[in-house]
Design an enzyme around this catalytic site. Structure first.
Site, PDB file in Angstrom:
ATOM      1  N   SER A  78       0.861  -1.385   0.110  1.00 56.85           N
ATOM      2  CA  SER A  78      -0.142  -0.126  -0.077  1.00 56.85           C
ATOM      3  C   SER A  78       0.879   1.015  -0.008  1.00 56.85           C
ATOM      4  O   SER A  78       2.062   1.113   0.455  1.00 56.85           O
ATOM      5  CB  SER A  78      -0.870   0.064   1.429  1.00 56.85           C
ATOM      6  N   TYR A  92      -2.058  -0.425  10.362  1.00 53.19           N
ATOM      7  CA  TYR A  92      -1.852  -0.923   8.977  1.00 53.19           C
ATOM      8  C   TYR A  92      -0.762  -0.380   8.468  1.00 53.19           C
ATOM      9  O   TYR A  92       0.005  -0.922   7.541  1.00 53.19           O
ATOM     10  CB  TYR A  92      -3.250  -0.313   8.246  1.00 53.19           C
ATOM     11  N   ALA A 133       2.121   0.308   9.866  1.00 53.34           N
ATOM     12  CA  ALA A 133       3.323  -0.419  10.160  1.00 53.34           C
ATOM     13  C   ALA A 133       3.463  -1.622   9.541  1.00 53.34           C
ATOM     14  O   ALA A 133       4.447  -2.150   9.381  1.00 53.34           O
ATOM     15  CB  ALA A 133       3.195  -0.383  11.924  1.00 53.34           C
ATOM     16  N   LYS A 191       2.300  -2.924   6.708  1.00 55.46           N
ATOM     17  CA  LYS A 191       2.689  -2.660   5.361  1.00 55.46           C
ATOM     18  C   LYS A 191       4.358  -2.343   5.241  1.00 55.46           C
ATOM     19  O   LYS A 191       4.929  -2.856   4.491  1.00 55.46           O
ATOM     20  CB  LYS A 191       1.803  -1.749   4.448  1.00 55.46           C
TER      21      LYS A 191
HETATM   22  N1  LIG Z   1      -8.759  -1.414  -1.190  1.00 54.95           N
HETATM   23  C1  LIG Z   1      -7.711  -0.474  -1.137  1.00 54.95           C
HETATM   24  O1  LIG Z   1      -7.892   0.867  -1.309  1.00 54.95           O
HETATM   25  C2  LIG Z   1      -6.316  -0.933  -1.191  1.00 54.95           C
HETATM   26  C3  LIG Z   1      -5.199  -0.159  -1.217  1.00 54.95           C
HETATM   27  C4  LIG Z   1      -3.853  -0.488  -1.087  1.00 54.95           C
HETATM   28  C5  LIG Z   1      -3.658  -1.590  -0.749  1.00 54.95           C
HETATM   29  N2  LIG Z   1      -4.742  -2.685  -0.519  1.00 54.95           N
HETATM   30  C6  LIG Z   1      -4.214  -3.940  -0.272  1.00 54.95           C
HETATM   31  O2  LIG Z   1      -4.756  -4.803  -1.028  1.00 54.95           O
HETATM   32  C7  LIG Z   1      -5.238  -5.971  -0.630  1.00 54.95           C
HETATM   33  C8  LIG Z   1      -6.652  -6.443  -0.756  1.00 54.95           C
HETATM   34  O3  LIG Z   1      -7.414  -5.545  -0.310  1.00 54.95           O
HETATM   35  P1  LIG Z   1      -8.955  -5.233  -0.761  1.00 54.95           P
HETATM   36  O4  LIG Z   1      -9.222  -4.059  -0.925  1.00 54.95           O
HETATM   37  O5  LIG Z   1      -9.313  -6.215  -1.773  1.00 54.95           O
HETATM   38  O6  LIG Z   1      -9.686  -5.713   0.594  1.00 54.95           O
HETATM   39  P2  LIG Z   1     -11.003  -6.701   0.814  1.00 54.95           P
HETATM   40  O7  LIG Z   1     -11.865  -6.648  -0.279  1.00 54.95           O
HETATM   41  O8  LIG Z   1     -11.530  -6.449   2.302  1.00 54.95           O
HETATM   42  O9  LIG Z   1     -10.235  -8.285   0.628  1.00 54.95           O
HETATM   43  C9  LIG Z   1      -9.318  -8.755   1.698  1.00 54.95           C
HETATM   44  C10 LIG Z   1      -9.455 -10.212   1.536  1.00 54.95           C
HETATM   45  O10 LIG Z   1      -8.400 -10.612   2.302  1.00 54.95           O
HETATM   46  C11 LIG Z   1      -8.838 -11.792   2.782  1.00 54.95           C
HETATM   47  N3  LIG Z   1      -8.525 -12.143   4.463  1.00 54.95           N
HETATM   48  C12 LIG Z   1      -8.589 -11.110   5.300  1.00 54.95           C
HETATM   49  N4  LIG Z   1      -8.292 -11.772   6.670  1.00 54.95           N
HETATM   50  C13 LIG Z   1      -7.776 -12.867   6.270  1.00 54.95           C
HETATM   51  C14 LIG Z   1      -7.102 -14.135   6.856  1.00 54.95           C
HETATM   52  N5  LIG Z   1      -6.931 -13.898   8.232  1.00 54.95           N
HETATM   53  N6  LIG Z   1      -6.701 -15.263   6.137  1.00 54.95           N
HETATM   54  C15 LIG Z   1      -6.854 -15.229   4.882  1.00 54.95           C
HETATM   55  N7  LIG Z   1      -7.537 -14.285   4.242  1.00 54.95           N
HETATM   56  C16 LIG Z   1      -7.951 -13.210   4.774  1.00 54.95           C
HETATM   57  C17 LIG Z   1     -10.530 -11.585   2.887  1.00 54.95           C
HETATM   58  O11 LIG Z   1     -11.051 -12.789   2.860  1.00 54.95           O
HETATM   59  P3  LIG Z   1     -11.803 -13.717   4.046  1.00 54.95           P
HETATM   60  O12 LIG Z   1     -12.571 -12.575   4.832  1.00 54.95           O
HETATM   61  O13 LIG Z   1     -12.726 -14.693   3.293  1.00 54.95           O
HETATM   62  O14 LIG Z   1     -10.761 -14.501   4.979  1.00 54.95           O
HETATM   63  C18 LIG Z   1     -10.530 -11.178   1.540  1.00 54.95           C
HETATM   64  O15 LIG Z   1     -10.512 -12.057   0.463  1.00 54.95           O
HETATM   65  C19 LIG Z   1      -4.987  -5.783   0.983  1.00 54.95           C
HETATM   66  O16 LIG Z   1      -3.551  -6.427   1.455  1.00 54.95           O
HETATM   67  C20 LIG Z   1      -4.930  -4.263   1.198  1.00 54.95           C
HETATM   68  O17 LIG Z   1      -4.257  -3.956   2.472  1.00 54.95           O
HETATM   69  C21 LIG Z   1      -6.095  -2.324  -0.654  1.00 54.95           C
END
Ligand SMILES: NC(=O)c1ccc[n+]([C@@H]2O[C@H](COP(=O)([O-])OP(=O)(O)OC[C@H]3O[C@@H](n4cnc5c(N)ncnc54)[C@H](OP(=O)(O)O)[C@@H]3O)[C@@H](O)[C@H]2O)c1
Length: 273
Positions: free
Chosen positions: A148, A161, A163, A165
């Protein structure tokens, strides 16, 4: 090794994607399937994974579902073992599973937020990478971390968060150096705001899921499809870093020259309410 050879094609490449049940991970899985990759889908919710697996099959990719909690080291080993059973090798590991928060540090009542976020975002990456690494070495593989912009600079209300990343970035940067000459590349990908439901799963001051994040609703967000395209392009190039927004790219240089200005931008973009 200086530089690495991009993939000519992702056809028949085997990819594990964590956090593949929704959001960015599900989209990366679909787009890898579009390119003929064989995908192992990991997250906690089996039902959601099954539906993403079906979408991948409809697009021509083979898929297997492995319900996994990435905070459980034994489950991460099982993820790797089941992927090997299904596909006989691993080319690409996408460490994408993640969760966020929304709380000022001085208002946090339950410090377990720090444990939870560190366990998922950082230790989940460490566990999956450690278990997959012997197989990745056999195939000159690629380790990907979905980090991120908060892994590049601190931002208000996201202390745990950010920290986690930064920890992920430091871990992946370190093993990249160790793996030099061993054929395994490491990509760290840093998106800005992406239009997923991550904010509705964010932890609040009391350590519970907030269920909303109204302050984020009118942000200028990248679509999940565009984010997925950029991630798959970075994978194909086996590129070491991808910082997705112009502000993020400029911010890295600006931080060296005018760190207070970067702090002001981070406050403006995220707010501290
Ligand atoms: N969206 C943004 O703006 C953004 C920006 C920068 C970086 N990111 C990064 O991109 C990645 C994906 O984010 P997203 O936006 O797609 O979020 P999201 O829609 O909330 O999806 C998060 C995913 O992580 C899984 N997850 C959560 N806890 C878990 C665990 N303990 N074990 C296994 N899987 C787990 C969830 O599935 P389950 O709940 O089914 O386990 C889900 O599939 C993250 O690392 C996030 O930090 C996102």
């Amino acid at each position: 090794m200086l530089g690495s050879t991009p993939y000519d094609s992702l056809e028949d490449r085997v990819a594990i994607i964590t956090g593949a049940s929704r959001g960015i991970g599900a989209e990366v899985a679909r787009q890898l399937a579009d390119q003929g990759a064989r995908v192992a889908l990991a997250a906690r919710s089996r039902e959601d994974l099954e539906s993403v697996a079906e979408q991948c099959r409809q697009r021509g990719g083979e898929s297997v579902v492995v319900p996994t909690d990435v905070t459980d080291e034994t489950a991460c080993q099982a993820l790797v073992d089941e992927t090997i059973d299904a596909f006989d090798g691993i080319d690409i590991l996408v460490n994408n599973a993640g969760m966020t928060m929304h709380a000022r540090f001085d208002e946090i009542e339950d410090l377990s937020i720090f444990d939870h976020i560190m366990q998922v975002n950082y230790l989940g990456t460490v566990y999956c990478t450690h278990k997959a690494l012997p197989h990745l070495k056999e195939r000159d593989g690629l380790i990907v971390g979905i980090s991120s912009l908060t892994g590049k600079t601190g931002v208000p209300t996201r202390s745990a968060y950010s920290a986690s990343k930064h920890a992920m970035q430091g871990f992946l940067d370190s093993i990249r150096v160790e793996l030099d000459e061993q054929g395994v590349d490491v990509s760290v990908i840093s998106p800005g705001f992406v239009d997923t439901n991550i904010r509705s799963h964010a932890l609040g001051e009391d350590g519970a899921t907030r269920g909303d994040a109204p302050e984020d609703t009118d942000r200028n967000m990248m679509s999940v499809e565009e984010c997925g395209r950029r991630i798959v392009r970075t994978i194909r190039k086996r590129k070491r870093e991808e910082v997705m927004t112009l502000t993020g790219k400029l911010g890295q240089w600006a931080k060296l020259l005018a760190p207070s200005w970067v702090d002001a931008i981070s406050k403006k973009k995220i707010g501290d309410d």
